[in-house]
Motif scaffolding. Structure first.
Motif, PDB file in Angstrom:
ATOM      1  N   MET A   1       0.811  -1.294   0.032  1.00  0.00           N
ATOM      2  CA  MET A   1      -0.130   0.071  -0.021  1.00  0.00           C
ATOM      3  C   MET A   1       0.762   1.224   0.069  1.00  0.00           C
ATOM      4  SD  MET A   1      -2.437   1.391   3.042  1.00  0.00           S
ATOM      5  CE  MET A   1      -0.919   1.552   4.148  1.00  0.00           C
ATOM      6  N   MET A   2       1.879   1.297   0.802  1.00  0.00           N
ATOM      7  CA  MET A   2       2.770   2.512   0.876  1.00  0.00           C
ATOM      8  C   MET A   2       3.463   2.647  -0.330  1.00  0.00           C
ATOM      9  SD  MET A   2       2.776   4.307   3.847  1.00  0.00           S
ATOM     10  CE  MET A   2       1.948   4.365   5.348  1.00  0.00           C
ATOM     11  N   ASN A   3       3.946   1.663  -1.063  1.00  0.00           N
ATOM     12  CA  ASN A   3       4.703   2.004  -2.209  1.00  0.00           C
ATOM     13  C   ASN A   3       3.710   2.253  -3.231  1.00  0.00           C
ATOM     14  OD1 ASN A   3       7.847   0.767  -2.343  1.00  0.00           O
ATOM     15  ND2 ASN A   3       6.756  -0.231  -0.898  1.00  0.00           N
ATOM     16  N   THR A   4       2.458   1.719  -3.500  1.00  0.00           N
ATOM     17  CA  THR A   4       1.435   2.200  -4.181  1.00  0.00           C
ATOM     18  C   THR A   4       1.076   3.486  -4.127  1.00  0.00           C
ATOM     19  OG1 THR A   4       0.868  -0.109  -4.538  1.00  0.00           O
ATOM     20  CG2 THR A   4      -0.582   1.363  -5.488  1.00  0.00           C
ATOM     21  N   VAL A   5       0.547   3.762  -3.028  1.00  0.00           N
ATOM     22  CA  VAL A   5      -0.027   5.306  -2.840  1.00  0.00           C
ATOM     23  C   VAL A   5       0.898   6.356  -2.939  1.00  0.00           C
ATOM     24  CG1 VAL A   5      -0.765   6.536  -0.941  1.00  0.00           C
ATOM     25  CG2 VAL A   5      -1.747   4.466  -1.100  1.00  0.00           C
ATOM     26  N   TRP A   6       2.338   5.938  -2.664  1.00  0.00           N
ATOM     27  CA  TRP A   6       3.247   7.251  -2.948  1.00  0.00           C
ATOM     28  C   TRP A   6       3.894   7.114  -4.295  1.00  0.00           C
ATOM     29  CZ3 TRP A   6       3.414  11.196   0.258  1.00  0.00           C
ATOM     30  CH2 TRP A   6       2.972  11.073   1.525  1.00  0.00           C
ATOM     31  N   ASP A   7       3.995   6.036  -4.767  1.00  0.00           N
ATOM     32  CA  ASP A   7       4.692   6.076  -6.129  1.00  0.00           C
ATOM     33  C   ASP A   7       3.888   5.467  -7.271  1.00  0.00           C
ATOM     34  OD1 ASP A   7       7.006   7.050  -4.777  1.00  0.00           O
ATOM     35  OD2 ASP A   7       7.687   5.116  -4.387  1.00  0.00           O
TER      36      ASP A   7
ATOM     37  N   ARG B   1      10.350   9.081   1.144  1.00  0.00           N
ATOM     38  CA  ARG B   1      11.520   8.509   0.936  1.00  0.00           C
ATOM     39  C   ARG B   1      12.751   8.145   1.600  1.00  0.00           C
ATOM     40  NH1 ARG B   1      11.175  14.230  -2.896  1.00  0.00           N
ATOM     41  NH2 ARG B   1      10.308  13.269  -4.763  1.00  0.00           N
ATOM     42  N   LYS B   2      12.562   8.660   3.102  1.00  0.00           N
ATOM     43  CA  LYS B   2      13.619   8.108   3.912  1.00  0.00           C
ATOM     44  C   LYS B   2      13.129   6.863   4.254  1.00  0.00           C
ATOM     45  CE  LYS B   2      15.054  10.644   7.417  1.00  0.00           C
ATOM     46  NZ  LYS B   2      16.528  10.766   7.030  1.00  0.00           N
ATOM     47  N   ILE B   3      11.997   6.502   4.419  1.00  0.00           N
ATOM     48  CA  ILE B   3      11.360   5.169   4.646  1.00  0.00           C
ATOM     49  C   ILE B   3      11.726   4.272   3.730  1.00  0.00           C
ATOM     50  CG2 ILE B   3       9.287   3.866   5.220  1.00  0.00           C
ATOM     51  CD1 ILE B   3       8.207   6.466   6.448  1.00  0.00           C
ATOM     52  N   HIS B   4      11.545   4.464   2.483  1.00  0.00           N
ATOM     53  CA  HIS B   4      11.973   3.493   1.326  1.00  0.00           C
ATOM     54  C   HIS B   4      13.290   3.380   1.128  1.00  0.00           C
ATOM     55  CE1 HIS B   4      12.357   2.440  -2.949  1.00  0.00           C
ATOM     56  NE2 HIS B   4      10.985   2.015  -2.721  1.00  0.00           N
ATOM     57  N   ARG B   5      14.008   4.166   1.572  1.00  0.00           N
ATOM     58  CA  ARG B   5      15.393   3.876   1.634  1.00  0.00           C
ATOM     59  C   ARG B   5      15.801   2.799   2.566  1.00  0.00           C
ATOM     60  NH1 ARG B   5      16.399   9.444   0.178  1.00  0.00           N
ATOM     61  NH2 ARG B   5      16.389  10.092   2.463  1.00  0.00           N
TER      62      ARG B   5
ATOM     63  N   ASP C   1      10.337  -6.742  -3.730  1.00  0.00           N
ATOM     64  CA  ASP C   1       9.988  -6.477  -5.038  1.00  0.00           C
ATOM     65  C   ASP C   1       8.863  -5.478  -5.009  1.00  0.00           C
ATOM     66  OD1 ASP C   1      11.560  -8.220  -6.445  1.00  0.00           O
ATOM     67  OD2 ASP C   1      10.198  -9.951  -6.360  1.00  0.00           O
ATOM     68  N   PHE C   2       8.204  -5.387  -3.828  1.00  0.00           N
ATOM     69  CA  PHE C   2       7.110  -4.364  -3.793  1.00  0.00           C
ATOM     70  C   PHE C   2       8.024  -2.851  -3.921  1.00  0.00           C
ATOM     71  CE2 PHE C   2       3.791  -7.100  -1.480  1.00  0.00           C
ATOM     72  CZ  PHE C   2       3.485  -7.549  -2.724  1.00  0.00           C
ATOM     73  N   SER C   3       9.009  -2.764  -3.292  1.00  0.00           N
ATOM     74  CA  SER C   3       9.852  -1.710  -3.073  1.00  0.00           C
ATOM     75  C   SER C   3      10.318  -1.083  -4.384  1.00  0.00           C
ATOM     76  CB  SER C   3      11.038  -1.939  -2.075  1.00  0.00           C
ATOM     77  OG  SER C   3      10.706  -2.256  -1.025  1.00  0.00           O
ATOM     78  N   GLN C   4      10.392  -2.009  -5.632  1.00  0.00           N
ATOM     79  CA  GLN C   4      10.792  -1.389  -6.826  1.00  0.00           C
ATOM     80  C   GLN C   4       9.836  -1.689  -7.824  1.00  0.00           C
ATOM     81  OE1 GLN C   4      14.808  -3.391  -7.814  1.00  0.00           O
ATOM     82  NE2 GLN C   4      14.490  -4.484  -5.925  1.00  0.00           N
TER      83      GLN C   4
ATOM     84  N   ALA D   1      17.059   3.737 -10.549  1.00  0.00           N
ATOM     85  CA  ALA D   1      16.583   4.509  -9.388  1.00  0.00           C
ATOM     86  C   ALA D   1      16.351   3.637  -8.126  1.00  0.00           C
ATOM     87  CB  ALA D   1      15.301   5.053  -9.846  1.00  0.00           C
ATOM     88  N   ALA D   2      16.739   2.454  -8.034  1.00  0.00           N
ATOM     89  CA  ALA D   2      16.503   1.778  -6.815  1.00  0.00           C
ATOM     90  C   ALA D   2      17.481   2.114  -5.754  1.00  0.00           C
ATOM     91  CB  ALA D   2      16.549   0.007  -6.886  1.00  0.00           C
ATOM     92  N   SER D   3      17.181   2.104  -4.564  1.00  0.00           N
ATOM     93  CA  SER D   3      18.091   2.759  -3.517  1.00  0.00           C
ATOM     94  C   SER D   3      18.557   1.666  -2.609  1.00  0.00           C
ATOM     95  CB  SER D   3      17.179   3.996  -2.949  1.00  0.00           C
ATOM     96  OG  SER D   3      16.102   3.314  -2.134  1.00  0.00           O
ATOM     97  N   PHE D   4      18.477   0.488  -2.895  1.00  0.00           N
ATOM     98  CA  PHE D   4      19.038  -0.491  -2.014  1.00  0.00           C
ATOM     99  C   PHE D   4      19.555  -1.738  -2.854  1.00  0.00           C
ATOM    100  CE2 PHE D   4      15.186  -3.053  -3.110  1.00  0.00           C
ATOM    101  CZ  PHE D   4      14.139  -1.758  -3.121  1.00  0.00           C
TER     102      PHE D   4
END
Length: 433
Positions: free
Chosen positions: A217-223, A304-308, A420-423, A430-433
């Motif tokens: 949900m977080m990845n979808t809502v923000w990105d 963005r801080k959380i996603h990193r 995978d949800f993170s990407q 652009a992946a940060s990890f």
């Protein structure tokens, strides 16, 4: 004489033909020019994942999302849910525009229709609710839950459904397959699939879905949504067992503005104390404390801080998203993570049962089948004073760095799906990890 007439008629016909050709060619050239100009503008605005051009069927969209990832092969229901996720918000005929400076509200739900009905009724009484959009994120698909949301008429509403929810895969991962290890099975001895958690327990579908849904949900809502693309303001997150007071939205708007001046180091704004049993202190001051999990809001910079910290989130052996954040993600920021709130709550947690109880006609999770939250006049109007100072709560009890987790999140497949949800909506570069 007759031959002259024929000649003039031929010349006239020729001129008409040439005129049609010139007009047609000119129109085609103009159309090409306009399309190229439009494409140039759109390309300049285009994000890493183009959420503004999601035309095509669900399988086409899925293929674009899955490119380069190891997301599970989707079934028909998963593809249908992904298609529904691209539908525009409803009620735009009633609320054609959103107010300037609006705070988007995200309600994430599981399968407790009695609870959901209560939170929807409370939201309908919130002052200013028609100024914003309500995004409802479903953990899979449940008909009764969907029906309740489709009945909302008090604001713009967009529904999204987790297409990789374990609840929609009946015989394979992310659901449970016949060859999955159970309980404390030894994988080598029983020749079954899966990795146990730190306590020797193998994955449980109902448990792992909680963390998967929140992170998807977080990845979808923000990105991943056209509706939130470019939204730099705060987004408020609530759950299906949170009763929202009438003054919640106006209070939140005030807190978001005051946060910049009164508590610039605060990461978020909260509607309720971190102690879910507290109704607030009633002081004439604002409170800065550890971030709670009832009515919390933050902006894209914080996201963005959380996603990193995706690896920290996805590999920590804890099935609760909030404990994972408290025990590993927030501590990794290097400084205390405070949220700003008022001295009186604007939301309360009323649930008496777990996320996967309280379904169907069972009324045991709600007293006499209803929720009774006592409201006074101060709960109906904005009660945040911009002249108040901020009182900081330090060294509060609760989960902190060093807590090893309650387990339930030891399977490598769950960890990889989480990554995978993170990407999903980001290019590899652009992946940060």
């Amino acid at each position: 004489m007759g031959s002259c007439k024929k000649s003039r008629m031929k010349e006239a016909a020729c001129r008409r033909f040439l005129s049609v050709v010139v007009v047609t060619v000119g129109g085609v050239l103009l159309l090409i020019f306009l399309l190229r100009a439009k494409s140039t503008v759109e390309l300049a605005k285009e994000p890493a994942f183009d959420v503004n051009r999601m035309e095509g069927n669900a399988s086409d969209f899925s293929a674009r999302v899955r490119s380069g990832l190891n997301l599970p092969v989707q079934n028909e229901l998963s593809l249908e849910l992904e298609r529904r996720n691209q539908l525009p918000p409803r009620n735009q005929d009633l609320f054609p525009s959103l107010a300037a400076g609006h705070v988007i509200i995200v309600l994430y739900v599981h399968n407790r229709p009695q609870y959901l009905q209560m939170v929807v009724e409370s939201l309908s009484q919130v002052v200013g609710i028609g100024e914003t959009m309500l995004i409802v994120s479903h953990d899979g698909y449940f008909q009764e839950m969907n029906k309740i949301i489709e009945g909302i008429r008090f604001c713009q509403v967009k529904q999204i459904f987790a297409p990789y929810s374990p609840h929609i895969f009946s015989n394979r991962f992310p659901g449970v397959s016949l060859n999955d290890c159970r309980d404390k099975d030894d994988a080598a001895t029983n020749k079954c699939d899966g990795n146990p958690d730190q306590y020797g327990n193998h994955r449980s579908l109902k448990i792992v879905s909680l963390k998967h849904h929140w992170w998807w949900m977080m990845n979808t809502v923000w990105d991943g949504l056209a509706e939130t693309h470019g939204h730099s303001g705060h987004i408020l997150f609530i759950e299906e067992d949170h009763f929202i007071f009438p003054n919640a939205y106006r209070n939140l708007q005030a807190l978001v503005k005051l946060k910049l001046k009164k508590c610039p180091s605060c990461y978020a704004a909260n509607l309720a104390p971190s102690d879910v049993n507290s109704r607030g202190e009633g002081w004439a001051s604002l409170i800065a404390e550890r971030m709670g999990n009832v009515g919390y809001s933050f902006n894209r910079t914080v996201w963005r801080k959380i996603h990193r910290k995706a690896k920290e989130f996805c590999y920590f052996d804890e099935y609760n998203w909030d404990i994972t954040m408290w025990a590993t993600v927030y501590p990794s920021f290097g400084a205390p993570v405070y949220t700003l709130r008022g001295p009186k709550t604007s939301a309360v947690h009323f649930g008496k049962c777990g996320l996967h109880q309280g379904q169907a006609a069972n009324k045991t999770c709600i007293n006499n089948g209803v929720v009774k939250v006592a409201l006074d006049e101060g709960d109906k109007v904005m009660n945040i004073d911009s002249n108040w100072d901020v009182r900081i709560f330090k060294h509060q009890p609760g989960y902190k760095a060093g807590f090893k987790g309650w387990g339930g999140w030891g399977d490598d497949r769950d960890r990889q799906l989480c990554l995978d949800f993170s990407q999903m909506y980001r290019s590899k570069e652009a992946a940060s990890f």
